[in-house]
Design an enzyme around this catalytic site. Structure first.
Site, mmCIF file in Angstrom:
data_model
loop_
_atom_site.group_PDB
_atom_site.id
_atom_site.type_symbol
_atom_site.label_atom_id
_atom_site.label_comp_id
_atom_site.label_asym_id
_atom_site.label_seq_id
_atom_site.Cartn_x
_atom_site.Cartn_y
_atom_site.Cartn_z
ATOM 1 C CD GLU A 153 -2.780 1.168 2.510
ATOM 2 O OE1 GLU A 153 -2.650 0.437 3.309
ATOM 3 O OE2 GLU A 153 -3.690 2.001 2.442
ATOM 4 C CD GLU A 159 -0.955 7.739 6.857
ATOM 5 O OE1 GLU A 159 -0.746 6.508 7.016
ATOM 6 O OE2 GLU A 159 -2.094 8.326 6.688
ATOM 7 C CG ASP A 186 -6.419 4.254 1.718
ATOM 8 O OD1 ASP A 186 -7.306 4.944 1.523
ATOM 9 O OD2 ASP A 186 -6.216 3.877 2.775
ATOM 10 C CG HIS A 189 -3.427 6.849 1.498
ATOM 11 N ND1 HIS A 189 -3.097 7.661 2.805
ATOM 12 C CD2 HIS A 189 -3.423 5.573 1.946
ATOM 13 C CE1 HIS A 189 -2.995 6.858 3.672
ATOM 14 N NE2 HIS A 189 -3.287 5.624 3.523
ATOM 15 C CG HIS A 212 -7.900 0.236 2.530
ATOM 16 N ND1 HIS A 212 -6.598 0.488 2.874
ATOM 17 C CD2 HIS A 212 -8.128 -1.093 2.683
ATOM 18 C CE1 HIS A 212 -6.261 -0.720 3.715
ATOM 19 N NE2 HIS A 212 -7.125 -1.576 3.425
ATOM 20 N NE ARG A 218 -7.727 6.867 5.920
ATOM 21 C CZ ARG A 218 -6.420 6.483 6.305
ATOM 22 N NH1 ARG A 218 -5.817 6.889 7.236
ATOM 23 N NH2 ARG A 218 -5.674 5.432 5.678
ATOM 24 C CD GLU A 247 -7.049 1.601 6.123
ATOM 25 O OE1 GLU A 247 -6.208 0.618 6.486
ATOM 26 O OE2 GLU A 247 -6.713 2.205 5.323
HETATM 27 C C1 LER Z 1 -2.560 3.966 6.874
HETATM 28 O O1 LER Z 1 -3.179 5.234 6.549
HETATM 29 C C2 LER Z 1 -3.339 3.097 5.926
HETATM 30 O O2 LER Z 1 -3.990 3.345 4.894
HETATM 31 C C3 LER Z 1 -3.442 1.592 6.081
HETATM 32 O O3 LER Z 1 -4.044 0.906 5.330
HETATM 33 C C4 LER Z 1 -1.781 1.377 6.384
HETATM 34 O O4 LER Z 1 -1.540 0.408 6.691
HETATM 35 MN MN MN Z 2 -5.324 2.139 3.887
#
Ligand code: LER
Ligand code: MN
Length: 274
Positions: A153, A159, A186, A189, A212, A218, A247
């Site tokens: 990921e 991060e 994700d 992100h 994700h 988020r 997530e």
């Molecule tokens: C952290 O921001 C994230 O997206 C997790 O899935 C990473 O382990």
């Molecule tokens: Mn993630």
């Protein structure tokens, strides 16, 4: 495409992007009631995870394990694949390898996200990328024994400074000896880093292994400003058959976040939608 929802077993991550945090039994039962196909589990470690209990819950509820996270290695122990100390890197790989083996029991992949670390002060970028590639290669080779990929990921700039975009992650894949690494995209992100999320997913192509499913802030899909229609069209065009795994923050509460996710998932993936 399949739906999944996150469940953390690490109390200190409760405020993080995990929907369920009140235990395996509650999480599996709530996921099943709402119609999720999978649960993505964030364990404290392989040794502290009750695999037998998860097997029973999978059988009872007919919900699969979508993936296991490894991030507790970072959150709890500051383990990372790019630790300048070789003993630290070894411990990081071993911690993740045990989760790869645990996940393998469920035919599920493990995720390397925050365990990748970053280019630390005094370390050359090239060297950090080599360490990351070495760790991913070893873990991907272990995952292959279970017939599952290793999920890598890429994260937003706040991060990590290793790989922030699909293009960065694809370049990293070029360094790998193993071809068993798939990308975890994700959408949270990507909303920060990609000029065009749908185009970035298309660029990932057959490397895409997991998604994700989060909105711009988020929260659950539909509670922010991401335009999911082109995202889902891109996934359809790729014939993506993996998970859209929520997530997301448990906002305003776990049940509502999970319901909202499922409503968005159904609307976006209904035949003829998009
Ligand atoms: C952290 O921001 C994230 O997206 C997790 O899935 C990473 O382990
Ligand atoms: Mn993630």
């Amino acid at each position: 495409m399949k739906s999944a929802v996150t469940l953390t077993l690490v109390p200190e991550t409760r405020q993080g992007p995990f929907v369920f945090s009140s235990g395996l039994a509650d999480g599996f039962s709530a996921a099943a009631k709402l119609g999720f196909g999978g649960v993505e589990i964030f364990p404290a470690s392989a040794a502290e995870t009750e695999a037998g209990a998860i097997e029973e819950l999978v059988a009872t509820h007919g919900v699969r394990v979508a993936a296991f996270g490894t991030g507790a290695g970072w959150v709890r122990h500051r383990l990372r694949l790019t630790d300048p100390d070789p003993i630290g890197r070894r411990r990081a790989i071993d911690f993740a390898a045990q989760i790869v083996a645990l996940a393998g029991r469920f035919g599920a992949p493990a995720i390397i996200g925050s365990m990748q670390g970053r280019v630390e002060e005094g370390v050359e970028r090239e060297r950090a990328l080599e360490w990351l590639a070495e760790g991913l290669d070893e873990l991907a080779t272990r995952a292959e024994l279970h017939g599952v990929p290793l999920l890598y990921e890429f994260l937003n700039r706040y991060e990590t400074n290793l790989c922030n975009t699909t293009a960065d992650a694809l370049a990293l894949c070029q360094r790998l000896r193993s071809d068993n690494v798939r990308l975890l995209c994700d959408l949270f992100h990507m909303n920060i880093e990609e000029p065009d999320i749908a185009a970035a997913l298309r660029a990932a192509g057959s490397r895409l292994g997991h998604v994700h499913f989060a909105d711009s802030n988020r929260r659950a899909a539909g509670l922010g400003h991401t335009d999911f229609a082109p995202v889902v069209t891109a996934l359809r065009d790729l014939r993506y058959s993996g998970y859209l795994s929520a997530e997301v923050l448990a906002w305003p509460d776990p049940e509502t976040a999970a319901r909202q996710t499922m409503a968005s998932f159904r609307r976006l993936t209904a035949p003829g939608a998009g």
